[in-house]
Write a protein that holds these residues in place. Structure first.
Motif, short mmCIF file in Angstrom:
data_model
loop_
_atom_site.label_atom_id
_atom_site.label_comp_id
_atom_site.label_asym_id
_atom_site.label_seq_id
_atom_site.Cartn_x
_atom_site.Cartn_y
_atom_site.Cartn_z
N THR A 15 0.85 -1.19 0.00
CA THR A 15 0.00 0.00 0.00
C THR A 15 0.88 1.24 0.00
N CYS A 16 0.68 2.09 -0.98
CA CYS A 16 1.45 3.31 -1.10
C CYS A 16 1.04 4.29 -0.01
N CYS A 19 -0.54 7.80 -1.82
CA CYS A 19 -1.86 7.89 -2.46
C CYS A 19 -2.84 6.82 -1.98
N THR A 21 -2.95 3.63 -2.83
CA THR A 21 -3.17 2.54 -3.78
C THR A 21 -2.57 1.25 -3.23
N VAL A 23 -1.67 -2.81 -4.17
CA VAL A 23 -1.47 -3.76 -5.28
C VAL A 23 -0.87 -5.04 -4.71
N CYS A 38 5.13 3.05 -7.17
CA CYS A 38 3.68 2.95 -7.08
C CYS A 38 3.08 2.95 -8.48
N THR A 39 2.16 2.06 -8.72
CA THR A 39 1.54 1.95 -10.04
C THR A 39 0.61 3.11 -10.34
N SER A 40 0.20 3.84 -9.31
CA SER A 40 -0.73 4.94 -9.50
C SER A 40 -0.04 6.30 -9.54
N CYS A 41 0.62 6.68 -8.43
CA CYS A 41 1.20 8.03 -8.35
C CYS A 41 2.67 8.08 -8.75
N LYS A 42 3.27 6.90 -8.99
CA LYS A 42 4.66 6.78 -9.47
C LYS A 42 5.73 7.18 -8.45
#
Length: 74
Positions: A15-16, A19, A21, A23, A38-42
């Motif tokens: 868990t990031c 953000c 997210t 995964v 992070c796959t969402s906010c990078k």
């Protein structure tokens, strides 16, 4: 039906902290993972002080060497 106490889980949900997210990832068994993007906010995650890898810091399951009662990465 008995379960093996020494069975190592290889799936962990990261868990990031930036953000939120989450995964599910498969943890490597032959190397530490010191960085995770992070796959969402990078944002690039790094282990927290005292932790050996990103799975121990941000995952739902610690890395395989820690699960086995050892130390991670030497």
């Amino acid at each position: 039906m008995a379960t093996q106490a020494n069975e190592v889980a290889l799936q962990s949900t990261i868990t990031c902290p930036e953000c939120g997210t989450s995964v599910e990832e498969t943890m490597p068994t032959d190397a530490c993972q010191w960085f995770y993007e992070c796959t969402s906010c990078k944002v690039v995650l790094k282990p927290k002080p005292g932790d050996c890898c990103v799975y121990c810091s941000y995952g739902t399951v610690p890395c395989p060497p820690i699960q086995e009662g050892g130390s991670c990465c030497g």
